[in-house]
Design an enzyme around this catalytic site. Sequence first.
Site, PDB file in Angstrom:
ATOM      1  N   ASP A  14       0.828  -1.205   0.000  1.00  0.00           N
ATOM      2  CA  ASP A  14       0.000   0.000   0.000  1.00  0.00           C
ATOM      3  C   ASP A  14       0.866   1.260   0.000  1.00  0.00           C
ATOM      4  OD1 ASP A  14       0.761  -0.861   2.547  1.00  0.00           O
ATOM      5  OD2 ASP A  14      -0.926   0.102   3.526  1.00  0.00           O
ATOM      6  N   SER A  45       3.926  -5.313   8.474  1.00  0.00           N
ATOM      7  CA  SER A  45       4.076  -3.939   8.961  1.00  0.00           C
ATOM      8  C   SER A  45       4.292  -3.890  10.472  1.00  0.00           C
ATOM      9  CB  SER A  45       2.856  -3.106   8.582  1.00  0.00           C
ATOM     10  OG  SER A  45       1.707  -3.608   9.222  1.00  0.00           O
TER      11      SER A  45
END
Length: 168
Positions: A14, A45
Amino acid sequence: WKDLSSKWPQGYWDDWLREPAQQRGREILRPEVCRTYHFATKGVSNNQYSDFLTQIKLNKDPIPWRQLDLSYLKRPRYNQELKTALSNAPLVSAADAKLGRFPEGTGPVRVEYGSVSRFEATARRLGIMDNIKAGVPRCAYHGVISVRLGPRKRLVHVTLPLQSIDLS
């Protein structure tokens, strides 16, 4: 997809999509109803946004996508409708939006963040994701992030000043 699939990254895709080399003037429409579900306790992440992601609820109602008229998502119509919605949305402060203090009515409202450099502070005041990569706030479409806030989940457009948004 043909352009991006061969170089798709293993993680942080993203963020990668917001980089100029991938964007090349293109924008991605974020679905109003999230189509993802966060189930891990640790991912690529490192749970950076788990406070937000763990609140996502998985849709349980089937949607007959092939039977729906999605022409409103084509750029000219989508941009015109968004431009009209932003122009008609009353401007409110971030503090009022966070507390659910909205003008009478049920329509969308607008909170301006002034500039990309001031987005993070405004996002924190609103309690929304404050992430920016390559100068693009997460979920932004031409600088517009649409969220639902307050006890009645009023639609709030978090925007750059209207005169600086190019929806032509």
